[in-house]
Design an enzyme around this catalytic site. Sequence first.
Site, PDB file in Angstrom:
ATOM      1  CE  LYS A 204       2.548   2.789  44.151  1.00 14.46           C
ATOM      2  NZ  LYS A 204       1.970   3.560  43.132  1.00 14.46           N
ATOM      3  NE  ARG A 238      -4.314   5.220  46.113  1.00 11.41           N
ATOM      4  CZ  ARG A 238      -3.515   3.952  46.525  1.00 11.41           C
ATOM      5  NH1 ARG A 238      -2.146   3.951  46.593  1.00 11.41           N
ATOM      6  NH2 ARG A 238      -4.396   2.808  46.622  1.00 11.41           N
TER       7      ARG A 238
END
Length: 255
Positions: A204, A238
């Site tokens: 991210k 995840r």
Amino acid sequence: MGILNLTPDSFSDGGKFNNEKSALEHAGKLLKEGAEIIDIGPQSTRPNAEFLRADQEIERIGNVIALIKKEFPEALISLDTFYAETVKFGFNEGIDIINDISGGHYDNEMFDTAAETKLPYILMHVNPSYETMHDKIKFADITLSVNQYFSEKTAELLEKGVNDIILDPGFGFGKTVEDQMKMIDEVEFLGFEKFPLLIGISRKSFIYKPLGKSALDVNEETQKLHLEVLKQGAKILRVHDVAETKKTLMNFLEL
């Protein structure tokens, strides 16, 4: 939870696994490295990604779910979609979990479909429309705002008969770097400890952009954050890098 993107345009692995053979091979690799859940994503949700209809998602998935289930019957499969129609298709193919980034915002039938299938449902915090998904909002108190959202949405899900709920605070979706780091620090307060917490911070931008690095060059930093959220009670991670995360998990269990 290992990530299997079937998309040609995902930001870090687009096009690598969008055919049946390569998808099956990658699923096998993720499981061998220690993944227990394979999260299949037919549509990229990065900024400016190509928008697909449900029928296009279903076409892209093809036989991938059935093939993975046949080859690796022990694997749990979550389907990353915000369409009820795609969930119904996935349910018939054998999926185990619904991973809806939209919190039911983008398809009014999603919560009813989750109730009908009786599958576990991952509820993610996100802005209320597809168009505003990545609009950065400066929250007065990000933890309070996310918890208010979770409170309202879980009440709606429970009322419909969806009892197996997993919470995802939505890292990478419409939040400032500062708010996301605050969420990392306050993971223990997210979700009131009523439901399992899923954390998805792999590759991210709030991690790599401030460091002037690329999505593929922050594994060490990501694993430090993974350890931090595990200490605070996160139950599912995840990730793209399953082998490295498995090491982090083993380190955590030895603490």
